[in-house]
Scaffold this active site. Structure first.
Site, PDB file in Angstrom:
ATOM      1  N   ASP A  86       3.579 -13.249  -0.057  1.00 20.53           N
ATOM      2  CA  ASP A  86       2.925 -12.011  -0.602  1.00 20.53           C
ATOM      3  C   ASP A  86       3.737 -10.908  -0.680  1.00 20.53           C
ATOM      4  OD1 ASP A  86       3.005 -11.653   2.100  1.00 20.53           O
ATOM      5  OD2 ASP A  86       1.288 -10.145   1.916  1.00 20.53           O
ATOM      6  N   GLU A 150       1.249 -10.917   4.911  1.00 21.72           N
ATOM      7  CA  GLU A 150       2.009 -10.050   5.780  1.00 21.72           C
ATOM      8  C   GLU A 150       1.919  -8.725   5.550  1.00 21.72           C
ATOM      9  OE1 GLU A 150       5.330  -7.857   7.485  1.00 21.72           O
ATOM     10  OE2 GLU A 150       5.095  -7.965   5.342  1.00 21.72           O
TER      11      GLU A 150
HETATM   12  N1  BES Z   1       9.948  -6.907   5.457  1.00 23.99           N
HETATM   13  C1  BES Z   1       9.099  -5.697   5.680  1.00 23.99           C
HETATM   14  C2  BES Z   1       9.663  -5.171   7.128  1.00 23.99           C
HETATM   15  C3  BES Z   1      10.955  -4.745   7.247  1.00 23.99           C
HETATM   16  C4  BES Z   1      11.623  -3.986   6.115  1.00 23.99           C
HETATM   17  C5  BES Z   1      11.619  -4.890   8.350  1.00 23.99           C
HETATM   18  C6  BES Z   1      13.052  -3.485   6.317  1.00 23.99           C
HETATM   19  C7  BES Z   1      12.930  -4.383   8.366  1.00 23.99           C
HETATM   20  C8  BES Z   1      13.666  -3.723   7.397  1.00 23.99           C
HETATM   21  C9  BES Z   1       7.692  -6.315   5.772  1.00 23.99           C
HETATM   22  O1  BES Z   1       7.121  -6.962   4.890  1.00 23.99           O
HETATM   23  C10 BES Z   1       6.837  -4.945   5.915  1.00 23.99           C
HETATM   24  O2  BES Z   1       6.841  -4.442   4.948  1.00 23.99           O
HETATM   25  N2  BES Z   1       6.008  -4.661   6.904  1.00 23.99           N
HETATM   26  C11 BES Z   1       5.142  -3.563   6.928  1.00 23.99           C
HETATM   27  C12 BES Z   1       4.142  -3.528   8.014  1.00 23.99           C
HETATM   28  C13 BES Z   1       2.815  -4.494   7.649  1.00 23.99           C
HETATM   29  C14 BES Z   1       1.988  -4.574   8.863  1.00 23.99           C
HETATM   30  C15 BES Z   1       2.137  -4.079   6.498  1.00 23.99           C
HETATM   31  C16 BES Z   1       5.981  -2.297   7.059  1.00 23.99           C
HETATM   32  O3  BES Z   1       6.896  -2.101   7.702  1.00 23.99           O
HETATM   33  O4  BES Z   1       5.250  -1.383   6.465  1.00 23.99           O
HETATM   34 MN    MN Z   2       8.613  -8.407   4.159  1.00 24.51          MN
HETATM   35 MN    MN Z   3       7.053  -5.298   3.127  1.00 22.39          MN
END
Ligand code: BES
Ligand code: MN
Ligand code: MN
Length: 451
Positions: A86, A150
């Site tokens: 996604d 995710e």
């Molecule tokens: N891949 C990201 C997280 C990420 C980005 C980790 C860059 C390390 C470096 C992930 O898809 C993401 O965006 N996570 C969200 C949290 C989620 C609960 C919506 C975030 O970090 O905001």
């Molecule tokens: Mn991600």
């Molecule tokens: Mn992300």
């Protein structure tokens, strides 16, 4: 042989990835539900073509999970690859140079929503598997679990994991959904922050008022919300919520030295963002502020008139979405409660305030003293010719802590994006080099892991 396979098949690899990127699998917006499913089906087919047997689409209360496995020998170790298909909404659309779901290579970078986060990085694993399968290099079992929620909190994946512990039995989780420092300075992520995401709504008068007739005599909810938000940080950039820092693990001097040994150029950083100065918690470096310190940020704020021209109005309501990034050993539910209690306690009696939690997740630190981590480090040495630097990333992948808790499994975070790849932003991109080197490093990981 592996390099050659990647070079010979590069155009096909990219064409296949592009077809996947063309599907707008935006999990947050129910309008795209059929597209999210199409993206799951596309991956299902590509996993099967790559030689994974037993590929299935597992239904959840929300978007489906794509699961696949190749068991070459039940006695051999198993790698469980996790990722997400996604993507974030592409807004604001006007700021994209080329449309978000029409992938294009410019300047040796793939521009498209999801190119880096996370379809492009998941696809490296699909192609790495194809290579190992075609060249008969597979010496361990591999499971794939790629979810479609995710970006909206992984609620249904958490349930799936709890209900399928036997199916998901493995020796290590492997994820490519984080960043590298640079191609000259390869790195492996060893920590992610947690998250508490809140919404605050402030209500003043029972209806919008004429700001001349009532202004000055009735509390303005936008003004009140701004004052409340401003009070959430002190002059040293610390969050003022009582108890917020109580459980924060402090780093030893040696850990701080190690963290700050990673290459970082403040001038490049400021130039890239076009800012004159950086800002953050007093007493900490930028790498510490994003890696090991908790934060509080407004992600969106609205209220009153924001249309064209000027409308004189004293609004009835104002709202904000606020995220707090958490570090070990903060607990998301506890921070959510501290925030809620504090906001209620500082709200003046002139307004009513409603606090609603959205998703959250726990921070995670991964082991560097483990066979899989050493295999990952060896893979980076093979492909990049350098020792990878351990880094703490500021983003969150809440499922990593859950994998540890529910499956007892450690994770290796082998990400190949850059912080500057504009994930969640207009013009998201992913280097073609990063994609190719990622495939090569993943194949090398399996070689060292199976030794
Ligand atoms: N891949 C990201 C997280 C990420 C980005 C980790 C860059 C390390 C470096 C992930 O898809 C993401 O965006 N996570 C969200 C949290 C989620 C609960 C919506 C975030 O970090 O905001
Ligand atoms: Mn991600
Ligand atoms: Mn992300």
């Amino acid at each position: 042989m592996i390099k050659e396979y990647i070079t010979t098949n590069n155009k096909r690899f990219l064409d296949e990835l592009f077809d996947w990127l063309r599907i707008p699998s935006i999990s947050a917006d129910s309008k795209y539900k059929p597209d999210v499913r199409r993206a799951a089906e596309y991956l299902h087919n590509k996993l099967r073509e790559a030689g994974v047997d037993k590929v299935e689409i597992c239904e959840t209360k929300g978007h489906p999970i794509v699961y696949g496995e190749k068991i070459i020998d039940p006695g051999k170790p198993t790698v469980l690859v996790y990722g997400h298909y996604d993507v974030q909404p592409p807004d604001p659309l006007a700021l994209w140079t080329t449309p978000p779901f029409e992938p294009q290579v410019r300047d040796e970078k793939i521009f498209a929503r999801g190119s880096c986060d996370d379809k492009g990085q998941v696809y490296m694993h699909v192609k790495a598997f194809e290579i190992m399968s075609k060249l008969n290099l597979l010496t361990c079992n591999v499971k794939f679990m790629v979810e479609g929620e995710e970006e909206v909190g992984s609620d249904n994946l958490a349930e799936f994991v709890k209900a399928n512990k036997q199916k998901l039995k493995a020796d290590v989780i492997l994820i490519s959904d984080t960043a590298l420092i640079s191609l000259e300075h390869p790195s492996i992520t060893t920590g992610l922050r947690g998250l508490s995401y809140m919404e605050v709504e402030v209500t003043g008068p029972n209806r919008d008022l004429h700001s001349g007739v009532y202004g000055g005599a009735v509390a303005n909810p936008v003004n009140v919300l701004c004052e409340m938000i401003a009070s959430l940080h002190d002059a040293d950039g610390r969050v003022t919520i009582p108890g917020f820092y109580d459980k924060v693990a402090s780093l030893s001097a040696a850990e701080r030295t190690a963290l700050n040994a990673a290459p970082f150029d403040l001038n490049d950083y400021k130039r890239d963002l076009d800012i004159a100065e950086i800002k953050g918690e007093k007493g900490f470096t930028t790498l510490e502020r994003t890696g090991v310190r908790p934060t509080l940020d407004v992600n969106g704020i609205w209220g009153g008139y924001i249309g064209e021209g000027a409308k004189t109005v004293l609004p009835s309501k104002a709202s904000a979405k606020i995220s707090m990034r958490l570090v070990p050993n903060q607990i998301s539910s506890e921070i959510t409660k501290l925030f809620t209690d504090h906001i209620k306690s500082i709200a003046p009696s002139t307004v009513k305030v409603k606090v609603t939690p959205h998703h959250g997740g726990e921070p995670a630190v991964t082991s560097t003293d483990s066979q899989p981590f050493r295999a990952a480090a060896a893979a980076f040495r093979d492909v990049f010719g350098k020792e990878p630097i351990p880094t703490r990333d500021g983003g969150s992948i809440p499922i990593v802590a859950l994998f540890k808790k529910e499956l007892g499994l450690d994770t290796v975070l082998m990400g190949f994006g850059f912080d500057s790849d504009a994930i969640h932003s207009p013009n998201e991109h992913f280097g073609v080099k990063n994609f190719n080197l990622g495939i090569e490093t993943i194949v090398a990981f399996y070689k060292h892991f199976s030794r």
